[in-house]
Design a protein around this motif. Structure first.
Motif, PDB file in Angstrom:
ATOM      1  N   VAL A  60      -6.984 -18.879  12.515  1.00 27.28           N
ATOM      2  CA  VAL A  60      -6.142 -18.324  11.558  1.00 27.28           C
ATOM      3  C   VAL A  60      -6.961 -17.896  10.551  1.00 27.28           C
ATOM      4  CG1 VAL A  60      -4.254 -18.678   9.834  1.00 27.28           C
ATOM      5  CG2 VAL A  60      -4.099 -19.481  12.058  1.00 27.28           C
ATOM      6  N   VAL A  61      -7.854 -18.803  10.179  1.00 22.62           N
ATOM      7  CA  VAL A  61      -8.744 -18.466   8.816  1.00 22.62           C
ATOM      8  C   VAL A  61      -9.692 -17.370   9.364  1.00 22.62           C
ATOM      9  CG1 VAL A  61     -10.764 -19.364   7.612  1.00 22.62           C
ATOM     10  CG2 VAL A  61      -8.563 -20.794   7.925  1.00 22.62           C
ATOM     11  N   SER A  62     -10.461 -17.505  10.685  1.00 23.24           N
ATOM     12  CA  SER A  62     -11.081 -16.375  11.113  1.00 23.24           C
ATOM     13  C   SER A  62     -10.706 -14.989  11.180  1.00 23.24           C
ATOM     14  CB  SER A  62     -11.598 -16.726  12.612  1.00 23.24           C
ATOM     15  OG  SER A  62     -12.463 -17.942  12.584  1.00 23.24           O
ATOM     16  N   GLY A  63      -9.285 -14.992  11.643  1.00 22.71           N
ATOM     17  CA  GLY A  63      -8.302 -13.817  11.615  1.00 22.71           C
ATOM     18  C   GLY A  63      -8.379 -13.031  10.281  1.00 22.71           C
ATOM     19  N   ILE A  64      -8.052 -13.921   9.149  1.00 26.45           N
ATOM     20  CA  ILE A  64      -7.995 -13.446   8.045  1.00 26.45           C
ATOM     21  C   ILE A  64      -9.268 -12.937   7.391  1.00 26.45           C
ATOM     22  CG2 ILE A  64      -7.715 -14.091   5.473  1.00 26.45           C
ATOM     23  CD1 ILE A  64      -5.675 -16.155   6.513  1.00 26.45           C
ATOM     24  N   VAL A  65     -10.448 -13.424   7.821  1.00 27.38           N
ATOM     25  CA  VAL A  65     -11.853 -13.106   7.402  1.00 27.38           C
ATOM     26  C   VAL A  65     -12.144 -11.702   8.079  1.00 27.38           C
ATOM     27  CG1 VAL A  65     -14.231 -13.606   7.196  1.00 27.38           C
ATOM     28  CG2 VAL A  65     -12.426 -15.210   6.617  1.00 27.38           C
ATOM     29  N   LEU A  66     -12.113 -12.016   9.257  1.00 27.48           N
ATOM     30  CA  LEU A  66     -12.477 -10.705  10.181  1.00 27.48           C
ATOM     31  C   LEU A  66     -11.787  -9.472   9.812  1.00 27.48           C
ATOM     32  CD1 LEU A  66     -13.153 -12.367  13.471  1.00 27.48           C
ATOM     33  CD2 LEU A  66     -14.996 -11.758  11.978  1.00 27.48           C
ATOM     34  N   LEU A  67     -10.344  -9.571   9.743  1.00 28.56           N
ATOM     35  CA  LEU A  67      -9.500  -8.484   9.507  1.00 28.56           C
ATOM     36  C   LEU A  67      -9.819  -7.744   8.005  1.00 28.56           C
ATOM     37  CD1 LEU A  67      -5.887  -9.567  10.914  1.00 28.56           C
ATOM     38  CD2 LEU A  67      -7.626  -8.088  11.967  1.00 28.56           C
ATOM     39  N   ALA A  68     -10.177  -8.513   7.096  1.00 28.42           N
ATOM     40  CA  ALA A  68     -10.539  -8.368   5.749  1.00 28.42           C
ATOM     41  C   ALA A  68     -11.843  -7.564   5.835  1.00 28.42           C
ATOM     42  CB  ALA A  68     -10.595  -9.290   4.733  1.00 28.42           C
ATOM     43  N   LEU A  69     -12.766  -7.792   6.381  1.00 30.55           N
ATOM     44  CA  LEU A  69     -14.082  -7.141   6.274  1.00 30.55           C
ATOM     45  C   LEU A  69     -14.014  -5.616   6.532  1.00 30.55           C
ATOM     46  CD1 LEU A  69     -16.186  -9.617   8.543  1.00 30.55           C
ATOM     47  CD2 LEU A  69     -16.112  -9.277   5.892  1.00 30.55           C
ATOM     48  N   PRO A  70     -13.585  -4.940   7.205  1.00 30.61           N
ATOM     49  CA  PRO A  70     -13.622  -3.475   7.248  1.00 30.61           C
ATOM     50  C   PRO A  70     -12.578  -2.817   6.394  1.00 30.61           C
ATOM     51  CG  PRO A  70     -13.190  -4.141   9.379  1.00 30.61           C
ATOM     52  CD  PRO A  70     -12.599  -5.427   8.461  1.00 30.61           C
ATOM     53  N   ILE A  71     -11.418  -3.550   5.586  1.00 24.76           N
ATOM     54  CA  ILE A  71     -10.462  -3.023   4.936  1.00 24.76           C
ATOM     55  C   ILE A  71     -11.155  -2.190   3.824  1.00 24.76           C
ATOM     56  CG2 ILE A  71      -8.475  -3.502   3.509  1.00 24.76           C
ATOM     57  CD1 ILE A  71      -8.089  -3.676   6.503  1.00 24.76           C
ATOM     58  N   THR A  72     -12.256  -2.783   3.295  1.00 25.56           N
ATOM     59  CA  THR A  72     -12.821  -2.150   2.049  1.00 25.56           C
ATOM     60  C   THR A  72     -13.137  -0.654   2.154  1.00 25.56           C
ATOM     61  OG1 THR A  72     -13.647  -4.230   1.312  1.00 25.56           O
ATOM     62  CG2 THR A  72     -14.459  -2.301   0.270  1.00 25.56           C
ATOM     63  N   PHE A  73     -13.664  -0.612   3.320  1.00 29.18           N
ATOM     64  CA  PHE A  73     -14.216   1.009   3.895  1.00 29.18           C
ATOM     65  C   PHE A  73     -13.035   1.786   4.000  1.00 29.18           C
ATOM     66  CE2 PHE A  73     -17.608  -2.043   5.166  1.00 29.18           C
ATOM     67  CZ  PHE A  73     -18.714  -1.372   4.563  1.00 29.18           C
ATOM     68  N   ILE A  74     -12.002   1.465   4.704  1.00 29.84           N
ATOM     69  CA  ILE A  74     -10.667   2.230   4.929  1.00 29.84           C
ATOM     70  C   ILE A  74      -9.890   2.346   3.685  1.00 29.84           C
ATOM     71  CG2 ILE A  74      -8.644   2.172   6.012  1.00 29.84           C
ATOM     72  CD1 ILE A  74      -9.717   0.122   8.335  1.00 29.84           C
ATOM     73  N   TYR A  75     -10.120   1.359   2.680  1.00 31.11           N
ATOM     74  CA  TYR A  75      -9.383   1.655   1.414  1.00 31.11           C
ATOM     75  C   TYR A  75     -10.030   2.691   0.602  1.00 31.11           C
ATOM     76  CZ  TYR A  75      -8.513   0.946  -3.668  1.00 31.11           C
ATOM     77  OH  TYR A  75      -8.211   1.000  -4.876  1.00 31.11           O
ATOM     78  N   HIS A  76     -11.389   2.646   0.541  1.00 32.30           N
ATOM     79  CA  HIS A  76     -12.149   3.952  -0.280  1.00 32.30           C
ATOM     80  C   HIS A  76     -11.708   5.143   0.379  1.00 32.30           C
ATOM     81  CE1 HIS A  76     -14.155   0.887  -2.681  1.00 32.30           C
ATOM     82  NE2 HIS A  76     -15.050   0.450  -1.738  1.00 32.30           N
ATOM     83  N   SER A  77     -11.729   5.168   1.836  1.00 30.01           N
ATOM     84  CA  SER A  77     -11.704   6.432   2.388  1.00 30.01           C
ATOM     85  C   SER A  77     -10.076   7.041   2.159  1.00 30.01           C
ATOM     86  CB  SER A  77     -11.821   6.295   4.015  1.00 30.01           C
ATOM     87  OG  SER A  77     -11.430   7.556   4.573  1.00 30.01           O
ATOM     88  N   PHE A  78      -9.252   6.020   2.168  1.00 31.45           N
ATOM     89  CA  PHE A  78      -7.682   6.541   2.065  1.00 31.45           C
ATOM     90  C   PHE A  78      -7.558   7.000   0.206  1.00 31.45           C
ATOM     91  CE2 PHE A  78      -3.500   5.450   0.497  1.00 31.45           C
ATOM     92  CZ  PHE A  78      -2.576   6.007   1.417  1.00 31.45           C
ATOM     93  N   ILE A  79      -8.208   6.225  -0.533  1.00 32.99           N
ATOM     94  CA  ILE A  79      -8.288   6.675  -1.695  1.00 32.99           C
ATOM     95  C   ILE A  79      -8.694   8.422  -2.065  1.00 32.99           C
ATOM     96  CG2 ILE A  79      -9.135   6.573  -4.242  1.00 32.99           C
ATOM     97  CD1 ILE A  79      -6.790   4.486  -3.542  1.00 32.99           C
ATOM     98  N   GLN A  80      -9.825   8.594  -1.405  1.00 35.31           N
ATOM     99  CA  GLN A  80     -10.505   9.782  -1.500  1.00 35.31           C
ATOM    100  C   GLN A  80      -9.846  10.799  -0.821  1.00 35.31           C
ATOM    101  OE1 GLN A  80     -14.411   8.957   0.249  1.00 35.31           O
ATOM    102  NE2 GLN A  80     -15.037   7.450  -1.382  1.00 35.31           N
ATOM    103  N   CYS A  81      -9.167  10.427   0.398  1.00 35.15           N
ATOM    104  CA  CYS A  81      -8.252  11.350   1.133  1.00 35.15           C
ATOM    105  C   CYS A  81      -6.951  11.734   0.210  1.00 35.15           C
ATOM    106  CB  CYS A  81      -7.649  11.053   2.483  1.00 35.15           C
ATOM    107  SG  CYS A  81      -9.277  10.756   3.528  1.00 35.15           S
ATOM    108  N   TYR A  82      -6.397  10.809  -0.223  1.00 31.78           N
ATOM    109  CA  TYR A  82      -5.220  11.064  -1.152  1.00 31.78           C
ATOM    110  C   TYR A  82      -5.658  12.158  -2.299  1.00 31.78           C
ATOM    111  CZ  TYR A  82      -1.372  10.402  -4.263  1.00 31.78           C
ATOM    112  OH  TYR A  82      -0.250  10.389  -5.003  1.00 31.78           O
ATOM    113  N   HIS A  83      -6.731  11.637  -2.986  1.00 29.24           N
ATOM    114  CA  HIS A  83      -7.039  12.557  -3.931  1.00 29.24           C
ATOM    115  C   HIS A  83      -7.382  13.876  -3.533  1.00 29.24           C
ATOM    116  CE1 HIS A  83      -6.822   9.469  -7.016  1.00 29.24           C
ATOM    117  NE2 HIS A  83      -8.063   8.918  -6.496  1.00 29.24           N
ATOM    118  N   GLU A  84      -7.978  14.117  -2.315  1.00 31.55           N
ATOM    119  CA  GLU A  84      -8.383  15.508  -1.965  1.00 31.55           C
ATOM    120  C   GLU A  84      -7.167  16.189  -1.408  1.00 31.55           C
ATOM    121  OE1 GLU A  84     -10.696  17.241   1.976  1.00 31.55           O
ATOM    122  OE2 GLU A  84     -11.203  15.229   1.264  1.00 31.55           O
ATOM    123  N   LEU A  85      -6.119  15.619  -0.851  1.00 32.11           N
ATOM    124  CA  LEU A  85      -4.972  16.505  -0.426  1.00 32.11           C
ATOM    125  C   LEU A  85      -4.201  16.650  -1.555  1.00 32.11           C
ATOM    126  CD1 LEU A  85      -4.026  14.460   2.793  1.00 32.11           C
ATOM    127  CD2 LEU A  85      -5.092  16.714   2.668  1.00 32.11           C
TER     128      LEU A  85
END
Length: 405
Positions: free
Chosen positions: A363-388
């Motif tokens: 369970v702990v490993s799942g929380i850590v592993l799933l959280a690692l790429p979220i930062t990059f996806i979040y940045h891209s989502f913010i930029q795509c939202y502003h762009e559109l």
């Protein structure tokens, strides 16, 4: 075109010299595209001027910003130029073919904060397109009405009607699976409403195809492919029913037809034409496919490790009285994926002390592993939202001007 062994870039009056082979390998798409040019006219679409005698390319851009970009090429770390606007430097990055993901994390946060404050997004220059054949004014107006929902009052009304038909078709699809809906009267009503909705979608798709500028590009667009996938099953079902009869053996088996009918769920994706949120989601997934693949690799590796250990601890050490839910590694993989995503159905769980300790680590490993790429996806989502959002605001005329015309 063939260039000499040594190329010179004149950026804002400052010269940078590179070998032709090195310039091909630079992670700057604008420079790598220079070597694919076959004529000087194509070359001048990528740079501001070109001196054939000295093999020198001229770019009217910020020289200090390009110096920092060259430092990134040499050392692999890209940061903002001191005392320079973050948005201006980001515009330079986009011009040369870099993205926000190339920035250091601290600079990425600065850029996201600045974009959030200003609601401004600098877009990369579009690829040069071949000159389009001129269309008559009414064809161009029809195209904008069907393709750009925010372009006019008529386009907004048409988009609202299209959304209404999508909602009706989805409601009817869900209602048709209810047990009380299987009467002859309701079935006939459902068929009539379904035929009307399909007729609208078909007419809309045909008109958009006829008024499009490039027919091949129209067919290749993802949303148009989804429209085709949503419409085609209906006509296949009608054709099969007509050819085989209502009570034929094929109709009674009907598995294929039921699969085709349920494909109408693709209609809900048509809402992406009219809602900024769905467009943002689609653009984010397209730009973050590397991060998504990385996330899937993380999950797959963790699943392989934890499922093997769980099968061993819960069942492999005692084959007779072991936990039968973990009798195989594939069965344990289901428990691992449910635990890593913190869903926890409780349909299977470890009973040994070692298995429970492993479950906690999972369970702990799942929380850590799933959280690692979220930062990059979040940045891209913010930029795509502003762009559109900015693009949508730029393409929306005033309603008063529409009434005047």
């Amino acid at each position: 075109m063939k260039f000499g062994s040594l190329c010179t870039l004149n950026v804002g009056g400052r010269r940078f010299s590179f070998s032709a082979e090195l310039m091909k390998r630079l992670p700057l798409s604008r420079l790598s595209r220079l070597h694919r040019c076959v004529s000087e006219s194509e070359l001048l679409e990528l740079c501001d001027d070109y001196d054939r005698d000295r093999n020198e390319f001229f770019f009217d851009r910020h020289s200090e910003a390009f110096s920092f970009i060259m430092l990134y090429v040499q050392h692999g770390k890209l940061r903002f130029v001191p005392h320079m606007c973050e948005l201006s430097f980001y515009n330079e990055m986009l011009y040369w073919g870099l993205e926000s993901a190339d920035l250091q994390p601290c600079c990425q946060r600065r850029l996201d904060d600045r974009l959030s404050d200003c609601f401004v997004h600098f877009f990369p220059e579009e690829e040069p397109r071949a000159p389009e054949e001129p269309q008559s004014p009414w064809l161009e107006r029809m195209r904008r009405t069907f393709e750009e929902p925010a372009s006019s009052l008529a386009a907004q009304i048409l988009a609202s009607v299209s959304v209404l038909f999508v909602v009706i078709s989805m409601v009817m699809l869900c209602a048709s699976t209810l047990p009380d809906w299987m009467t002859a009267e309701t079935t006939d009503q459902h068929r009539i409403i379904e035929a009307v909705c399909i007729g609208w979608f078909t007419a809309e798709c045909i008109v958009r195809f006829l008024v499009s500028r490039d027919k091949c590009e129209f067919v290749c667009r993802p949303l148009n492919v989804i429209d085709l996938l949503a419409i085609t099953p209906y006509y296949i079902s009608v054709t099969v029913t007509t050819l085989t009869g209502e009570n034929s053996q094929l109709q009674r088996a009907g598995v294929t037809l039921r699969v085709l009918r349920i494909m109408r769920i693709f209609w809900v994706i048509k809402l992406a034409r009219h809602f900024l949120g769905l467009q943002t989601l689609g653009l984010t997934l397209r730009r973050c496919y590397r991060e998504m693949m990385m996330l899937l690799v993380f999950i797959f590796v963790a699943m392989a490790i934890f499922s093997a250990l769980a099968q061993l601890l819960e069942h492999g050490l005692d084959l007779e009285s072991g936990n039968q839910d973990y009798a195989s590694i594939p069965a344990a993989s289901w428990w691992v994926i449910i635990s890593m995503t913190t869903v926890g159905y409780g349909d299977m769980y470890p009973v040994t002390v070692a298995g429970r300790v492993l479950g906690g680590l999972c369970v702990v490993s799942g929380i850590v592993l799933l959280a690692l790429p979220i930062t990059f996806i979040y940045h891209s989502f913010i930029q795509c939202y502003h762009e559109l959002r900015v693009r949508s605001a730029r393409g929306m005329p005033s309603l008063s001007a529409e009434f005047i015309h």
